[in-house]
Every structure is written in C-alpha cells, then in structure tokens.
Design a protein around this motif. Structure first.
Motif, PDB file in Angstrom:
ATOM      1  N   THR A 149       0.859  -1.183   0.000  1.00 19.68           N
ATOM      2  CA  THR A 149       0.000   0.000   0.000  1.00 19.68           C
ATOM      3  C   THR A 149       0.893   1.230   0.000  1.00 19.68           C
ATOM      4  OG1 THR A 149      -1.756  -1.139   1.228  1.00 19.68           O
ATOM      5  CG2 THR A 149      -1.790   1.266   1.247  1.00 19.68           C
ATOM      6  N   THR A 150       0.692   2.106  -0.987  1.00 19.64           N
ATOM      7  CA  THR A 150       1.584   3.255  -1.132  1.00 19.64           C
ATOM      8  C   THR A 150       0.881   4.397  -1.855  1.00 19.64           C
ATOM      9  OG1 THR A 150       3.785   3.915  -1.918  1.00 19.64           O
ATOM     10  CG2 THR A 150       2.507   2.485  -3.350  1.00 19.64           C
ATOM     11  N   GLU A 151       1.558   5.534  -1.921  1.00 19.44           N
ATOM     12  CA  GLU A 151       1.055   6.671  -2.681  1.00 19.44           C
ATOM     13  C   GLU A 151       1.748   6.727  -4.040  1.00 19.44           C
ATOM     14  OE1 GLU A 151      -0.680  10.301   0.032  1.00 19.44           O
ATOM     15  OE2 GLU A 151       1.399  10.413  -0.646  1.00 19.44           O
ATOM     16  N   ILE A 152       0.965   7.000  -5.074  1.00 23.11           N
ATOM     17  CA  ILE A 152       1.525   7.157  -6.410  1.00 23.11           C
ATOM     18  C   ILE A 152       0.972   8.436  -7.040  1.00 23.11           C
ATOM     19  CG2 ILE A 152       1.815   4.673  -6.752  1.00 23.11           C
ATOM     20  CD1 ILE A 152      -0.656   4.715  -8.547  1.00 23.11           C
ATOM     21  N   ASP A 153       1.559   8.843  -8.148  1.00 24.05           N
ATOM     22  CA  ASP A 153       1.130  10.070  -8.827  1.00 24.05           C
ATOM     23  C   ASP A 153      -0.203   9.871  -9.536  1.00 24.05           C
ATOM     24  OD1 ASP A 153       3.393  11.460  -8.049  1.00 24.05           O
ATOM     25  OD2 ASP A 153       4.530  10.871  -9.820  1.00 24.05           O
TER      26      ASP A 153
END
Length: 223
Positions: A149-153
């Motif tokens: 689980t992560t942040e992406i553009d």
C-alpha cells in the motif's frame, strides 16, 4: 635525332594516358570511400534513433501461479510434468505418477508509445520450480508476489460521453513509469479531481531470477 625524339614522345603518350586513367580511378575510389564514410555516419544516426525507439520496449515479470500436476516420464536426471509434458530437473527424486505442485511464471513485453500508453504482449506460462506440497509452493510464491500500500502520482481524471452515457476515468502513474487508467464513479471523480497523489494497493511482481527487477500492478484503491 629529332625523329627519335618524336618517336619517344609518341611512344610515351600511351603510358601517360594510362597513368592519368589510373590516377583518376584512384581519385574516384577515394571519393567513393569518403561518400561511404558519410553514409556510414548517416546509418549510425538512424541506428541510434532505432535504438531509441527500442528503449521503449521492456520485458517485465507479470504473474505467478501454482498448478497441481503429476510426474510423467523420467528421462535421465530429468522428468516430464503432466499434462503439458514440460521437461524439468528431477531434483527431488520424484517417481512417475507422483502428485506435485508446480510454480509457473509469466512475463510480458511492454511497449510504451509517445503518449505513454502501454501495449502488453504476454508470454505463455512456464514451470520454474516444483514442490511436494501446496503449502511449500505458496510460501515461495509469497516472496515473489508482494502486496504493497503506497502513494503514487495521479496524472488526472477525465470524463467521456457516448449516447448520453457518461464514464469517468483516473489516469495513474505506476512506480515503473507506466501509466494506466481506471474507471471510477462520480463520488471518486469529485474526490480525485484536484489531487496530485493517491493512496493505492499494488502488487509487486518480482523476477525469480533477479529479485531486484519488479513490476507493480494496480490492485485497488487504499481509501
């Protein structure tokens, strides 16, 4: 005496002509070589542009699966795996008819165009390892398919309309640099409309032969 000189000059003319022809021929060869040298540099430039276009083609690990199989023929220190008769090393000393679990691998050739849209060509499944139990196979695959689980553009959101029916899409940029689009509902469209980053669930597919080489696949929204 004068006649002898005239005869010498007359006899020397063919030799002079021959020398002139040879000189012109050598000059022509030199000019051709120079031209061919220029053509070579032109071809080199084209080759570079071709290589640049090839830089947009990459091969990435795409997926793994576990398949229940059985051992077929034994061939020396190898064995065939049914039902596809794949030939594999018999490292576990299996016997014909033994039930086994096969870990299979698929990769993909991914071509990205100038608009950063990807075209994917999938390979066939191929067996890379065998196990005596399904549990052992799952443990091995868990190291190759890792949930994250992560942040992406977020590149942006947009709407399309066809026959008075509207659809919403979000364009995301994966850690690999590839862009994908996902259909979204009206509520998520409003939520994402002004955002630059989004929290998502990814699945990292690692190359079994080179663990550092991985491809992240979108698996859903984290919120």
């Amino acid at each position: 005496m004068r006649r002898n000189r005239d005869d010498i000059r007359r006899n020397a003319r063919p030799g002079f002509k021959l020398a002139a022809v040879l000189a012109l021929s050598m000059l022509a060869v030199l000019l051709l070589n120079a031209c061919s040298g220029n053509e070579s540099s032109v071809f080199h430039t084209n080759s570079s542009s071709e290589e640049a276009s090839l830089d947009n083609v990459s091969r990435v690990p795409w997926d793994y699966r576990i398949v229940e199989s059985s051992v077929g023929d034994l061939i020396g220190s190898d064995m065939t795996i049914l039902p596809d008769n794949e030939l594999m090393p018999n490292d576990e000393n299996y016997a014909t008819g033994d039930k086994i679990w096969a870990l299979q691998y698929m990769d993909a050739e991914m071509t990205t165009d100038a608009n950063e849209r990807s075209n994917v060509q999938l390979s066939a499944w191929s067996t890379i390892k065998t196990f005596k139990t399904q549990e052992d196979a799952k443990k091995d695959m868990a190291n190759l398919k890792v949930p994250v689980t992560t942040e992406i553009d977020l590149v942006g959101v947009y709407k399309t309309q066809l026959k008075e029916k509207t659809r919403n899409f979000a364009v995301l940029e994966l850690p690999s640099g590839n862009r994908i689009k996902q259909p979204i509902d009206d509520a998520r469209y409003k939520d994402l409309e002004k955002k630059k980053k989004v929290s998502v669930k990814l699945e990292e597919i690692h190359d079994f032969a080179d663990y550092e080489s991985a491809y992240a696949k979108f698996r859903g929204w984290a919120s």
